[in-house]
Write a protein that holds these residues in place. Structure first.
Motif, PDB file in Angstrom:
ATOM      1  N   ALA A 203      44.620  -8.612 135.156  1.00 57.04           N
ATOM      2  CA  ALA A 203      43.657  -9.637 134.799  1.00 57.04           C
ATOM      3  C   ALA A 203      42.480  -8.947 134.108  1.00 57.04           C
ATOM      4  N   ARG A 204      41.757  -9.664 133.293  1.00 55.19           N
ATOM      5  CA  ARG A 204      40.661  -9.057 132.516  1.00 55.19           C
ATOM      6  C   ARG A 204      39.513  -8.583 133.399  1.00 55.19           C
ATOM      7  N   GLY A 205      39.208  -9.321 134.460  1.00 56.18           N
ATOM      8  CA  GLY A 205      38.085  -8.957 135.327  1.00 56.18           C
ATOM      9  C   GLY A 205      38.270  -7.606 136.015  1.00 56.18           C
ATOM     10  N   PRO A 206      39.345  -7.428 136.783  1.00 52.16           N
ATOM     11  CA  PRO A 206      39.546  -6.136 137.444  1.00 52.16           C
ATOM     12  C   PRO A 206      39.683  -4.975 136.460  1.00 52.16           C
ATOM     13  N   LEU A 207      40.326  -5.206 135.324  1.00 53.33           N
ATOM     14  CA  LEU A 207      40.471  -4.150 134.329  1.00 53.33           C
ATOM     15  C   LEU A 207      39.109  -3.760 133.761  1.00 53.33           C
ATOM     16  N   ALA A 208      38.234  -4.728 133.518  1.00 52.27           N
ATOM     17  CA  ALA A 208      36.895  -4.436 133.006  1.00 52.27           C
ATOM     18  C   ALA A 208      36.082  -3.645 134.029  1.00 52.27           C
ATOM     19  N   VAL A 209      36.196  -3.982 135.311  1.00 52.37           N
ATOM     20  CA  VAL A 209      35.469  -3.266 136.364  1.00 52.37           C
ATOM     21  C   VAL A 209      35.943  -1.811 136.448  1.00 52.37           C
ATOM     22  N   ILE A 210      37.242  -1.606 136.388  1.00 52.86           N
ATOM     23  CA  ILE A 210      37.783  -0.244 136.458  1.00 52.86           C
ATOM     24  C   ILE A 210      37.329   0.577 135.260  1.00 52.86           C
ATOM     25  N   LEU A 211      37.388  -0.002 134.074  1.00 54.67           N
ATOM     26  CA  LEU A 211      36.940   0.720 132.874  1.00 54.67           C
ATOM     27  C   LEU A 211      35.443   1.022 132.931  1.00 54.67           C
ATOM     28  N   ALA A 212      34.636   0.090 133.417  1.00 54.62           N
ATOM     29  CA  ALA A 212      33.195   0.322 133.524  1.00 54.62           C
ATOM     30  C   ALA A 212      32.901   1.455 134.511  1.00 54.62           C
ATOM     31  N   LEU A 213      33.601   1.481 135.633  1.00 52.68           N
ATOM     32  CA  LEU A 213      33.406   2.570 136.596  1.00 52.68           C
ATOM     33  C   LEU A 213      33.823   3.911 136.008  1.00 52.68           C
ATOM     34  N   ALA A 214      34.905   3.943 135.258  1.00 57.02           N
ATOM     35  CA  ALA A 214      35.358   5.190 134.632  1.00 57.02           C
ATOM     36  C   ALA A 214      34.324   5.687 133.621  1.00 57.02           C
ATOM     37  N   VAL A 215      33.746   4.785 132.845  1.00 54.58           N
ATOM     38  CA  VAL A 215      32.720   5.176 131.868  1.00 54.58           C
ATOM     39  C   VAL A 215      31.464   5.671 132.579  1.00 54.58           C
ATOM     40  N   LEU A 216      31.044   5.005 133.645  1.00 54.55           N
ATOM     41  CA  LEU A 216      29.858   5.444 134.387  1.00 54.55           C
ATOM     42  C   LEU A 216      30.068   6.819 135.019  1.00 54.55           C
ATOM     43  N   ILE A 217      31.220   7.069 135.573  1.00 53.93           N
ATOM     44  CA  ILE A 217      31.497   8.372 136.187  1.00 53.93           C
ATOM     45  C   ILE A 217      31.525   9.459 135.118  1.00 53.93           C
ATOM     46  N   ALA A 218      32.162   9.176 133.980  1.00 55.47           N
ATOM     47  CA  ALA A 218      32.195  10.159 132.892  1.00 55.47           C
ATOM     48  C   ALA A 218      30.791  10.436 132.373  1.00 55.47           C
ATOM     49  N   ALA A 219      29.962   9.394 132.252  1.00 55.39           N
ATOM     50  CA  ALA A 219      28.579   9.581 131.782  1.00 55.39           C
ATOM     51  C   ALA A 219      27.782  10.403 132.790  1.00 55.39           C
ATOM     52  N   PHE A 220      27.981  10.164 134.088  1.00 62.63           N
ATOM     53  CA  PHE A 220      27.278  10.936 135.111  1.00 62.63           C
ATOM     54  C   PHE A 220      27.594  12.423 134.986  1.00 62.63           C
ATOM     55  N   PHE A 221      28.878  12.763 134.862  1.00 70.28           N
ATOM     56  CA  PHE A 221      29.243  14.178 134.763  1.00 70.28           C
ATOM     57  C   PHE A 221      28.776  14.798 133.447  1.00 70.28           C
ATOM     58  N   LEU A 222      28.731  14.025 132.381  1.00 72.86           N
ATOM     59  CA  LEU A 222      28.215  14.536 131.113  1.00 72.86           C
ATOM     60  C   LEU A 222      26.736  14.846 131.224  1.00 72.86           C
ATOM     61  N   VAL A 223      25.961  13.949 131.813  1.00 75.74           N
ATOM     62  CA  VAL A 223      24.524  14.182 131.995  1.00 75.74           C
ATOM     63  C   VAL A 223      24.299  15.345 132.953  1.00 75.74           C
ATOM     64  N   TYR A 224      25.079  15.449 134.001  1.00 75.51           N
ATOM     65  CA  TYR A 224      24.952  16.551 134.955  1.00 75.51           C
ATOM     66  C   TYR A 224      25.241  17.892 134.284  1.00 75.51           C
ATOM     67  N   ALA A 225      26.252  17.924 133.425  1.00 72.19           N
ATOM     68  CA  ALA A 225      26.573  19.161 132.693  1.00 72.19           C
ATOM     69  C   ALA A 225      25.448  19.531 131.734  1.00 72.19           C
ATOM     70  N   LEU A 226      24.852  18.538 131.078  1.00 71.39           N
ATOM     71  CA  LEU A 226      23.752  18.814 130.154  1.00 71.39           C
ATOM     72  C   LEU A 226      22.519  19.340 130.907  1.00 71.39           C
ATOM     73  N   ILE A 227      22.248  18.824 132.091  1.00 68.63           N
ATOM     74  CA  ILE A 227      21.114  19.281 132.891  1.00 68.63           C
ATOM     75  C   ILE A 227      21.340  20.741 133.322  1.00 68.63           C
ATOM     76  N   LEU A 228      22.553  21.091 133.683  1.00 70.92           N
ATOM     77  CA  LEU A 228      22.841  22.469 134.107  1.00 70.92           C
ATOM     78  C   LEU A 228      22.725  23.439 132.944  1.00 70.92           C
ATOM     79  N   ILE A 229      23.115  23.037 131.743  1.00 70.41           N
ATOM     80  CA  ILE A 229      23.058  23.904 130.573  1.00 70.41           C
ATOM     81  C   ILE A 229      21.606  24.131 130.147  1.00 70.41           C
ATOM     82  N   LEU A 230      20.783  23.104 130.179  1.00 72.14           N
ATOM     83  CA  LEU A 230      19.401  23.202 129.696  1.00 72.14           C
ATOM     84  C   LEU A 230      18.546  23.726 130.793  1.00 72.14           C
TER      85      LEU A 230
END
Length: 77
Positions: free
Chosen positions: A50-77
């Motif tokens: 269904a579109r609702g559960p798929l959208a929630v899963i994709l949003a969580l995946a994007v948020l987790i990926a963004a968190f680790f990207l920001v965390y990696a940038l903070i460690l580098i700088l």
């Protein structure tokens, strides 16, 4: 309800030993299919996600990926 017996009939099945056994090396008779084996299925749900559960899963995946990207940038700088 007519049930078909899954037990072999000795007078119609070849190779059966007394008591219904099958001698070594011979294939036993096939079982019959019971048409009343399961519940009657009257509702077939739609296939796929269904579109609702798929959208929630994709949003969580994007948020987790963004968190680790920001965390990696903070460690580098």
């Amino acid at each position: 309800m007519n049930h078909i017996s899954p037990d072999p009939e000795p007078e119609r099945s070849t190779g059966l030993e007394p008591g219904g056994g099958v001698p070594p090396g011979e294939t036993p008779p096939a079982e019959s299919s019971l048409p009343e084996a399961g519940p009657r299925e009257t509702h077939n749900p739609s296939k796929g996600w269904a579109r609702g559960p798929l959208a929630v899963i994709l949003a969580l995946a994007v948020l987790i990926a963004a968190f680790f990207l920001v965390y990696a940038l903070i460690l580098i700088l």
